[in-house]
Design an enzyme around this catalytic site. Structure first.
Site, PDB file in Angstrom:
ATOM      1  N   ILE A 193       0.865  -1.161   0.000  1.00 20.07           N
ATOM      2  CA  ILE A 193       0.000   0.000   0.000  1.00 20.07           C
ATOM      3  C   ILE A 193       0.911   1.223   0.000  1.00 20.07           C
ATOM      4  O   ILE A 193       1.759   1.362   0.880  1.00 20.07           O
ATOM      5  CB  ILE A 193      -0.949  -0.021   1.213  1.00 20.07           C
ATOM      6  N   ASN A 243      -0.666   6.286   8.603  1.00 20.84           N
ATOM      7  CA  ASN A 243      -0.645   6.120  10.058  1.00 20.84           C
ATOM      8  C   ASN A 243      -0.179   7.393  10.763  1.00 20.84           C
ATOM      9  O   ASN A 243      -0.760   7.793  11.772  1.00 20.84           O
ATOM     10  CB  ASN A 243       0.260   4.955  10.461  1.00 20.84           C
ATOM     11  N   ASP A 303      -5.646   1.009  10.041  1.00 19.64           N
ATOM     12  CA  ASP A 303      -6.305  -0.304  10.146  1.00 19.64           C
ATOM     13  C   ASP A 303      -7.475  -0.409   9.174  1.00 19.64           C
ATOM     14  O   ASP A 303      -7.691  -1.457   8.551  1.00 19.64           O
ATOM     15  CB  ASP A 303      -6.792  -0.555  11.566  1.00 19.64           C
ATOM     16  N   GLU A 352       2.797  -2.797   5.375  1.00 20.32           N
ATOM     17  CA  GLU A 352       1.853  -2.495   4.301  1.00 20.32           C
ATOM     18  C   GLU A 352       2.002  -3.451   3.124  1.00 20.32           C
ATOM     19  O   GLU A 352       1.427  -3.248   2.074  1.00 20.32           O
ATOM     20  CB  GLU A 352       2.028  -1.051   3.828  1.00 20.32           C
TER      21      GLU A 352
END
Length: 125
Positions: free
Chosen positions: A1, A8, A17, A43
């Site tokens: 990702i 985050n 999340d 990720e």
């Protein structure tokens, strides 16, 4: 990702999340019954596509990226850009490379995809 650490850091781990769960849901919907996806760490995800043809890669990637970007949950911040990059390694039946070697090659290809601008995939040479 792509840029997951920034998600985050900017929005908090609750949003991170949500992004992880959302990606898992979208990715798993696009797989055949013999294909698998799982979180590999941070990720990074591992997708196994047995009997997939190399010619299918481009279409599979574009379908997954489009679904990931267009079906976002309303709970995610609107300004959050959703994107991912892929490093691909192709192993044929009888391939003598170890799983570790395959993963290393996929990681090198992933790094190249990220250097090339993210939101794309690279096939290991």
């Amino acid at each position: 990702i792509d840029h997951f650490k920034k998600v985050n850091d900017s929005y908090g781990h609750d949003v991170g999340d949500q992004v992880l769960k959302y990606f898992a849901m979208i990715a798993s919907k696009g797989l055949r019954s013999d294909q698998r996806i799982g979180r590999f760490g941070g990720e990074e995800w591992l997708v196994v596509l047995p009997n997939a043809k190399p010619a299918e890669l481009d279409n599979k990637f574009k379908q997954l990226l489009k679904a990931y970007q267009e079906n976002r949950p309303t709970t995610l911040p609107e300004e959050l850009v959703l994107s991912f990059s892929m490093g691909v390694v192709i192993a044929e039946t009888g391939d003598n490379r170890s799983v570790q070697d395959l993963l290393k090659q996929a990681d090198v290809a992933l790094y190249k995809a990220k250097v090339d601008g993210r939101g794309c995939y690279e096939v290991a040479k």
